[in-house]
Enzyme design. Structure first.
Site, short mmCIF file in Angstrom:
data_model
loop_
_atom_site.label_atom_id
_atom_site.label_comp_id
_atom_site.label_asym_id
_atom_site.label_seq_id
_atom_site.Cartn_x
_atom_site.Cartn_y
_atom_site.Cartn_z
CG ASP A 53 -0.38 -0.18 2.51
OD1 ASP A 53 0.85 -0.23 2.60
OD2 ASP A 53 -1.13 -0.26 3.51
CB SER A 54 4.59 1.72 -0.11
OG SER A 54 4.83 0.53 -0.84
CG ASP A 92 0.34 -4.06 2.09
OD1 ASP A 92 0.40 -4.88 3.02
OD2 ASP A 92 1.25 -3.25 1.83
CE LYS A 122 3.11 -6.08 3.74
NZ LYS A 122 2.69 -4.93 4.56
CD GLU A 124 0.26 -1.80 7.96
OE1 GLU A 124 -0.11 -1.02 8.85
OE2 GLU A 124 0.82 -1.43 6.91
CD GLU A 191 7.72 -0.41 7.66
OE1 GLU A 191 6.76 -1.11 7.27
OE2 GLU A 191 7.92 0.75 7.25
O1 KIV Z 1 3.58 -1.14 1.65
C1 KIV Z 1 4.77 -1.49 1.69
O2 KIV Z 1 5.58 -1.16 0.82
C2 KIV Z 1 5.20 -2.32 2.82
C3 KIV Z 1 6.65 -2.59 2.95
C4 KIV Z 1 7.36 -1.40 3.48
C5 KIV Z 1 6.94 -3.80 3.75
O3 KIV Z 1 4.40 -2.73 3.59
#
Ligand code: KIV
Length: 273
Positions: A53-54, A92, A122, A124, A191
């Site tokens: 989600d980055s 994510d 994924k 969190e 992280e």
């Molecule tokens: O969204 C992302 O890029 C991440 C990584 C930093 C692990 O969750």
């Protein structure tokens, strides 16, 4: 073990990742958000591609990961999947698409898997999302956990500094890692936490632990691809090793193109019909 239908390339699976941990072979993971980048890093031999989600930051220009939607994540994920032959693709589940309850989490995971063709999701968090992890897994969807600095909780933390430096938070993180393992997660991202704590987690749980800013004593490493290729500017945390200056190269290329067009040097005769 599955084989890509149009080649003899052996696809990475959760089973292979577990074997890699078993024999001490480090796991490589990078983010990607589009077909072209995914194709490049897959062909270069990356084990896991994370449609993070980055994307909210590096693709859409938002300050945090919170605004990106499930539909937008599915768009990025399906583009990535089309570019990948070997890597294991993890997506994510974005903020607001799983925290409500486990039914919502399951619905979001199923949409991601069905509409993008990715291989896992994924999420969190630890104990507080245990039920959602179990529910997603019950549908046969592999789940990767994410502990430590969890960017979807940035407004709770208030800062992007190292997490779990104090004993209480470190103990909770270790407990959360065990809960994620017991719930059936196939791997955990850690992280921005102290290297010593990350090492302890990697030694405690039997599933692969992938670090970002978590030192070298874990089972693998992940970076945001725009950061390690030097496309992003100003984001230079201590854990980031920059492997290229693509921003510099791209800027130079565009400046050269502008110069050539203005000077009527491009296109020349051999570039015309
Ligand atoms: O969204 C992302 O890029 C991440 C990584 C930093 C692990 O969750």
């Amino acid at each position: 073990m599955s084989v890509h239908p149009s080649s003899n390339i052996k696809r990475i699976t959760t089973h292979i990742l577990q074997e890699m941990k078993g024999r001490g072979e480090k796991i490589t993971m990078l983010t990607a958000y589009d077909f072209s980048m995914a194709g490049i890093i897959d062909a270069a031999g990356i084990d896991i591609i994370l449609v993070g989600d980055s994307a909210s930051n590096v693709m859409a220009g938002h300050e945090t990961t919170l605004p990106i939607t499930l539909d937008q994540m599915i768009y990025h994920a399906s583009s990535v999947v089309r570019g990948v032959r070997r890597a294991f693709v993890v997506v994510d589940i974005p903020f607001g698409s799983y925290q409500g309850n486990s039914s919502e989490a399951l619905r979001s995971a199923i949409r991601i898997m069905k509409e993008s063709g990715a291989h896992a999701v994924k999420v969190e968090g630890g104990a507080e999302i245990k039920e959602s992890v179990t529910r997603i897994l019950s549908a046969g969807v592999p789940v990767m956990g994410h502990l430590g600095l969890t960017p979807q909780s940035i407004y709770k933390f208030g800062t992007y500094t190292v997490r779990a430096k104090e004993e209480e938070e470190a103990n909770k993180l270790l407990e959360d890692a065990k809960i994620l393992e017991e719930s059936g997660c196939f791997a955990i991202v850690l992280e921005k936490i102290p290297a010593k704590l990350a090492k302890k987690v990697a030694e405690t749980v039997s599933i692969p632990v992938i670090g970002i800013g978590a030192g070298g004593d874990v089972d693998g490493q992940v970076l945001v691809v725009h950061d390690m290729l030097g496309i992003t500017q100003e984001f230079k945390p201590r854990f980031l090793r920059q492997y290229a200056d693509l921003r510099g190269m791209m800027t130079q290329a565009v400046e050269d193109y502008v110069k050539d067009v203005k000077a009527k040097d491009f296109p020349n005769q051999s570039e015309s019909y």
